[in-house]
Scaffold this motif. Sequence first.
Motif, PDB file in Angstrom:
ATOM      1  N   LYS A  54      51.053 121.570 -16.752  1.00 42.75           N
ATOM      2  CA  LYS A  54      52.163 121.689 -17.710  1.00 42.75           C
ATOM      3  C   LYS A  54      51.707 121.858 -19.149  1.00 42.75           C
ATOM      4  N   ARG A  56      50.947 119.152 -20.749  1.00 40.53           N
ATOM      5  CA  ARG A  56      51.761 118.034 -21.260  1.00 40.53           C
ATOM      6  C   ARG A  56      50.882 117.046 -22.020  1.00 40.53           C
ATOM      7  N   SER A 141      59.620 117.244 -15.164  1.00 39.75           N
ATOM      8  CA  SER A 141      60.246 118.541 -14.898  1.00 39.75           C
ATOM      9  C   SER A 141      59.167 119.610 -14.722  1.00 39.75           C
ATOM     10  N   ASN A 143      58.558 122.593 -15.755  1.00 40.62           N
ATOM     11  CA  ASN A 143      58.342 123.633 -16.765  1.00 40.62           C
ATOM     12  C   ASN A 143      57.006 123.431 -17.467  1.00 40.62           C
ATOM     13  N   SER A 149      63.755 123.173 -18.938  1.00 40.27           N
ATOM     14  CA  SER A 149      63.470 122.746 -17.573  1.00 40.27           C
ATOM     15  C   SER A 149      63.983 123.774 -16.574  1.00 40.27           C
ATOM     16  N   GLU A 178      68.300 116.703 -16.637  1.00 43.42           N
ATOM     17  CA  GLU A 178      67.457 115.655 -16.073  1.00 43.42           C
ATOM     18  C   GLU A 178      68.221 114.344 -15.913  1.00 43.42           C
ATOM     19  N   HIS A 234      61.333 119.946 -27.428  1.00 40.83           N
ATOM     20  CA  HIS A 234      61.587 120.060 -26.012  1.00 40.83           C
ATOM     21  C   HIS A 234      62.514 121.227 -25.725  1.00 40.83           C
TER      22      HIS A 234
HETATM   23 MG    MG Z   1      60.598 117.550 -18.959  1.00 34.15          MG
END
Ligand code: MG
Length: 340
Positions: A54, A56, A141, A143, A149, A178, A234
Motif C-alpha cells: 500500500k 502505508r 482498505s 487501495n 478506497s 469503511e 486520505h
Molecule cells: Mg484506508
Amino acid sequence: MTAMNTKRLTIDDIAQGAAVIAAGGLLGIPTETVYGLGANGLDPNAVHAIFAAKGRPQDNPLILHIPDESWLERYCADIPQTAYTLAERFWPGPLTIILKRKPNVPDAVTAGLDTVGMRCPDCAVTRSIIAAADVPVAAPSGNTSGRPSPTTAAAMLEDMDGKIDAIVDAGPCAVGVESTIVDLTATPPRLLRPGGVTLEQLREVLGEVSVDEAVTRLMSTNEKPRAPGMKYRHYAPKAPVTVVNGEPEAAAQYIAAHLEPDDGVICFDNYVNLFKGRPTESIGPKDDREAHARRIFEALRAFDHKDVRRIWAQSPDAHGLGLAVTNRLNKAAGFHIIQL
Ligand code: MG
Ligand code: AMP
C-alpha cells in the motif's frame, strides 16, 4: 517488490483464499464496507507486506478481522461487557471496536499501541476464509495509501494487480464506506471514525459517545491524534477537491455558478441537468444517504480516468450515514470546504 501474477478467486474458493493467508501471502478480501488487503494478523512479516504493497506509513495501525465475537478473548484483554453488547447488536457488520490487546498481537498490527481494532465483517466468504485459516486477518482498505478506497474488485486491482497473491471477487460492496471505529478503552466511548454504523445507533446502545476532533477537522502535523493514522490525507483523487456545504439546491447552484471549463462535479442525481456536458458523477438522490455511501469512492476514483483540473463536490449533511460520507469527502478535499 517483484511483480506477481494476482489470481482471481470467486466466492467458492474458500480453501484457496485460506491457503494464501496461511502461507503468509496477501489476499484481496471483499467485505460489506470496502475491499480489504488481508494477511495473517499474527505473522509480522505478512503484516509488513501489507504496508509495503500500500505504501502505508508504519504508524497507521490495522484492524483484525474475525469470524465471530468468540475470538475477541484470543486477542483482547480487559474486555468490557459493552463490547459484547455492541457485537450482539451490530456484528457481523460495519463496526470496529478498539480494545486492549493481548501480547500475542504483533506490534506491526497495532503500530505499537497497546490497543487493537477488532471487526467481524458482514461477508460470508471472508468470514469462512478467516475461520478456515484459523488466524485473524489484519486488513486495511485495499487501495494505495492516500487514494480512495476500493468498493469493487476491479477498483482494488487498479492499485494492487501484481502486488498481491490473489483477490476474491464478491461483487460491489453493499455499504461502500469503511467501518465505524469506536474506542471502548476511552470513557465515555469515543468515535474515532464515522462509518456504516451511525453515531445515532451507537448512542442508542452506549448512551454517551464522544466524537474525536479528527472526525470533523484537519489535524496539523504537530498534533497528536488518538490514532496516528488519523492525521494523514486520505481518499484523494489526483485533482484537488472543493466541498460545497449547504442546502442541496443552493450548493448545486453555487457550483454551477463557479464551475470553470476543465472542472468536474460530484452532485446528487437531482441536479445533473445543471452540469450537462461536464464531467459529472452523481451519487444518488439527495436524501438517499445509503446511495451516497455506496457511490462516493467510485465517484472520486472515476475522475482519475478523466482530465479534470479540479473537482467540486456537494455533500450530504452530517446526520446518519451522512457523517461518514462528509468525513470522507472533507478528507479527500484536505478540508477545503465552502460553507454556504
Ligand atoms: Mg484506508
Ligand atoms: P483503514 O481501514 O485502511 O482505514 O485502516 C484501519 C483504520 O483503523 C485506520 O484508520 C487506523 O487508524 C484505525 N485503527 C486501527 N487500529 C487502531 C487502534 N488500535 N486505535 C485506533 N485506531 C485504530
